[in-house]
Design a protein around this motif. Sequence first.
Motif, PDB file in Angstrom:
ATOM      1  N   ARG A 150      84.331 -46.240   6.326  1.00  0.00           N
ATOM      2  CA  ARG A 150      84.025 -45.893   7.716  1.00  0.00           C
ATOM      3  C   ARG A 150      84.569 -44.508   8.054  1.00  0.00           C
TER       4      ARG A 150
ATOM      5  N   ASN B 129      80.530 -60.333   7.999  1.00  0.00           N
ATOM      6  CA  ASN B 129      79.747 -59.111   7.827  1.00  0.00           C
ATOM      7  C   ASN B 129      78.629 -59.372   6.818  1.00  0.00           C
TER       8      ASN B 129
ATOM      9  N   ASP C 270      72.850 -50.223   6.796  1.00  0.00           N
ATOM     10  CA  ASP C 270      72.779 -51.628   6.377  1.00  0.00           C
ATOM     11  C   ASP C 270      71.487 -52.237   6.908  1.00  0.00           C
TER      12      ASP C 270
ATOM     13  N   ASN D 175      77.334 -49.511  10.763  1.00  0.00           N
ATOM     14  CA  ASN D 175      77.126 -50.665   9.883  1.00  0.00           C
ATOM     15  C   ASN D 175      76.288 -51.719  10.611  1.00  0.00           C
TER      16      ASN D 175
END
Length: 349
Positions: A202, A81, A283, A256
């Motif tokens: 989340r 990530n 993001d 994200n």
Amino acid sequence: MSSARAASRRATILEVAHQAGVSKTSVSRYFSGERDRLSETMQTRIASAAKRLNYRPNQMARGLKGGHSRLIGMLIADILNPFSVAVMHGVEQACRAKGFSLVVCNTDNDPAQERDHLALLAAYRIEGLVINAAGQPSRELKQLAEQGTPLVLLDRSLGELEADEVGLDNARTIDMALDHLSSKGYGDLLYLSEPTSQASSRQIRLERFEQQRELRGLTGRALSLSLDKEASSLEQAISDFLASPSQRPKALLCGNGNVTLAVTRALQAKGVVLGAIGLMGIDELDWCQLVTPGITTLAQPTKDIGRAATEALLQRLEPNGKAAPPRRIHYQPKLLARGSTQDPPTSTA
């Protein structure tokens, strides 16, 4: 002594002190996180001497002798990530500036791996832990906390586990996203997220989206799914959303960076023109400004988050630091508006 043996022999702290023209105590302070007690000139001399001699302190031996390993652990749920990588960079920089070394472990969102890594980090006698946890707190993590090891939770909450938390203001982030999309005329929204059971952040974002969407009179829905196991489900959800009749311009909001990438690929495969169909991601990723006409994002201050997590952790190592109540440090994102949320046509029916 042969030249080969001399080249392989480890330099000693006394040799560094002699080369730098300082005391052994000064060299020890330099490598034990007490550099602020030395002048800048002395720090420079010690660093130069250590570099010439290729000196490396034995941190494990130092920890066994004095009870301080100078090691900080970092447990990451998903090292692939981009958010994790960016924050890790901030943590490492802050640790190095304070004379600590960082030990990073990746769990791949696997609770079993998380337990194994926690046992390993405990064996290394880490002085503190920055953790981006997968799911619920494990027995090993609770034991680490009960033993007095300071913890900082990164972008996650773990219910009954009392620890400092550092991350994004997730509710405010969703509000900013909806404010922007609404101001651009988008009224029919699809929010896409990875599974919320693995991360409290989340869950907060999804719940806030559902709440605010209704309060603002917007139409649409939210969906959480695994990008690895449910790629076809993601593509079908996007197709169904785009095909459904609506009197209001449509937009997709990605929870994200991983979701933004997957959705962008799906839209490109369908030949969808961004802007007419809105696209926005939480993001910022390097490639978002390169995809025509540019993807609108809410950028997290990842370096600041990483540094703040480290500073919070090191404060817990100070005298009486552990007695302070847990802190919640939340950062605001920065809106980077691009062409993917340009003013759409008045209707997509």
